[in-house]
Enzyme design. Structure first.
Site, short mmCIF file in Angstrom:
data_model
loop_
_atom_site.label_atom_id
_atom_site.label_comp_id
_atom_site.label_asym_id
_atom_site.label_seq_id
_atom_site.Cartn_x
_atom_site.Cartn_y
_atom_site.Cartn_z
N GLU A 38 -11.52 0.32 -3.38
CA GLU A 38 -10.67 0.82 -2.28
C GLU A 38 -9.44 1.49 -2.88
O GLU A 38 -9.32 1.62 -4.10
CB GLU A 38 -10.25 -0.33 -1.34
CG GLU A 38 -9.39 -1.39 -2.01
CD GLU A 38 -9.07 -2.57 -1.10
OE1 GLU A 38 -9.51 -2.62 0.05
OE2 GLU A 38 -8.35 -3.48 -1.57
N ASP A 83 0.82 -1.23 0.00
CA ASP A 83 0.00 0.00 0.00
C ASP A 83 0.84 1.27 0.00
O ASP A 83 0.64 2.18 0.85
CB ASP A 83 -0.89 0.05 1.26
CG ASP A 83 -1.80 -1.15 1.43
OD1 ASP A 83 -2.15 -1.77 0.42
OD2 ASP A 83 -2.16 -1.46 2.58
#
Ligand code: FUB
Length: 321
Positions: A220, A14
C-alpha cells in the site's frame, strides 16, 4: 537533521506533501480514538475528516488550517476516510481521497478548492471505475497520473483487470505480486482518462517480484517522485513494515526494485511522502511512538532524505521500539 514530529497536538498520519506557492503543505489522515477493536481489515482506522498543515520553514512552526473536508459532507460516504493526496492544475486544487461507500466498498473521491488550505467541495460521486485506497498523483509534462491501491483492508485483492471478483483472491506464493495501479487523469482532473494499469516491479534480473516476497512486494502507500530525470516509485510492504522503492524511465514503468528507504517503525503501518524543498529532499512519514504504540494513533514526522552518487536512496533507520 534529526527526525522531527510535526504536530504533537493531535494524531496525523499518511502525510501527502507538496510545495504550493513557496509553502509546504501537508495533507494527512486525521487519526482518532474510535474505540473500534484492531483487526486485519483496518476497522480501527475510522477517520472522519481531514486537516491541512503548512510550514514556511522545515524547522519552523506548523500551522493547522483546520478541517478541509468532513465525511458528513460527502454524499456517497459510508465510513473511513483514509489516505489522500492533492494536485494543482489551472488555479484549482484537487483532493483525492480513499473512502468506503455505503456498501463498505472503498473508492477514490475528489474534492475541489480554490486554495491549498481549502475548503474542498466534494464531487457527488466517486471517480468512475475507481477502487481500493491510497491515491497519489504525479504531474509530469502536463499530464497527471494517479497511483493507487492497498491490500487486505484496502481491498485490492478483490479486483483483477479492473473488475470486482466474486471473492478476494491472492496469488499463489510464486506468482506475481498484486500490483499497485497507475492511471492518467482526465483533463478536468475528475475522472480516469483510461483503464488503470498494473505498476510492475521487477527484480535486478528482470523478473516480476513474486507474491511471497513480503520483504519487497507492494502492499500500500504508493508515492511517486522524480529525481534527476528518473521516476521513483515508493511504497509500503505492509506486513513487513518497510518503505521500499523501485525506479523506472517513465510514469507507467516497469520499475526495478532498488532497496529500502525506511526500516520498520513503531506501529503496524508505515506511509510516506518524498518532496524536494529549497534544494533538499525530505521524507515525511508517521509512527506510533507518541501514542505509546497504538497503531491507529499515528504522528507525522520529517527527516532529511539523502541520495548516493549513483541515485540510490540512503536507508533511514525507523523508530521501531
Ligand atoms: O490510514 C489508513 C491506512 O493506513 C492508509 O490508507 C494506509 O496506507 C495505512 O497507512
Amino acid at each position: 537533521m534529526k527526525a522531527r514530529y510535526l504536530f504533537p497536538n493531535d494524531y496525523m498520519a499518511d502525510p501527502a506533501v507538496h510545495v504550493f506557492n513557496g509553502k509546504l503543505y501537508i495533507y494527512p489522515s486525521h487519526d482518532r480514538e474510535s474505540g473500534i477493536a484492531e483487526n486485519d481489515n483496518g476497522d480501527h482506522f475510522d477517520m472522519k475528516d481531514y486537516h491541512v498543515l503548512s510550514m514556511n520553514d522545515i524547522n519552523g512552526e506548523v500551522t493547522d488550517h483546520g478541517v478541509i473536508l468532513d465525511v458528513k459532507d460527502i454524499p456517497w460516504a459510508g465510513r473511513q476516510l483514509w489516505d489522500n493526496d492533492v494536485a494543482y492544475k489551472n488555479g484549482k486544487y484537487y483532493l483525492y481521497f480513499s473512502l468506503k461507500d455505503k456498501n463498505d466498498v472503498f473508492h477514490i473521491g475528489v474534492a475541489v478548492a480554490d486554495k491549498p488550505e481549502g475548503p474542498f467541495i466534494p464531487q457527488p460521486d466517486p471517480v468512475r471505475g475507481s477502487y481500493s485506497i491510497d491515491p497519489c498523483v504525479l504531474e509530469d509534462n502536463g499530464n497527471y497520473y494517479m497511483y493507487f491501491g492497498g491490500l487486505w483492508g484496502g481491498q485490492l485483492q478483490r479486483y483483477r483487470d479492473n473488475k470486482a471478483l466474486e471473492c478476494a483472491e491472492f496469488p499463489a506464493y510464486n506468482e506475481a505480486a498484486i500490483p499497485s495501479r497507475v492511471v492518467r487523469l482526465s483533463d478536468d482532473m475528475l475522472q480516469f482518462a483510461e483503464d488503470p494499469k498494473p505498476v510492475i516491479i521487477l527484480d535486478e534480473n528482470g523478473k516480476i517480484i513474486p507474491h511471497d516476497n513480503n520483504e519487497c512486494r507492494f502492499f500500500e502507500a504508493s508515492w511517486m517522485h522524480k529525481y534527476k530525470g528518473k521516476y521513483y516509485f515508493s511504497y509500503s510492504t505492509g506486513d513487513t513494515h518497510r518503505l521500499c522503492y523501485a525506479t523506472g524511465g517513465n510514469p507507467y514503468g516497469p520499475f526495478t526494485y532498488k532497496g529500502v528507504i525506511l526500516t520498520p517503525v513503531t506501529g503496524w503501518t508505515t506511509h510516506h511522502a518524498i518532496v524536494e524543498w529549497n534544494g533538499k529532499w525530505y521524507l515525511f512519514h508517521h509512527d506510533s511512538v507518541p501514542s505509546g504504540g497504538k497503531t491507529w494513533l499515528r504522528s507525522t514526522k520529517v527527516i532529511e532524505l539523502e541520495y548516493s552518487e549513483d541515485g540510490t536512496i540512503k536507508t533511514i533507520e525507523g523508530s521501531r521500539v
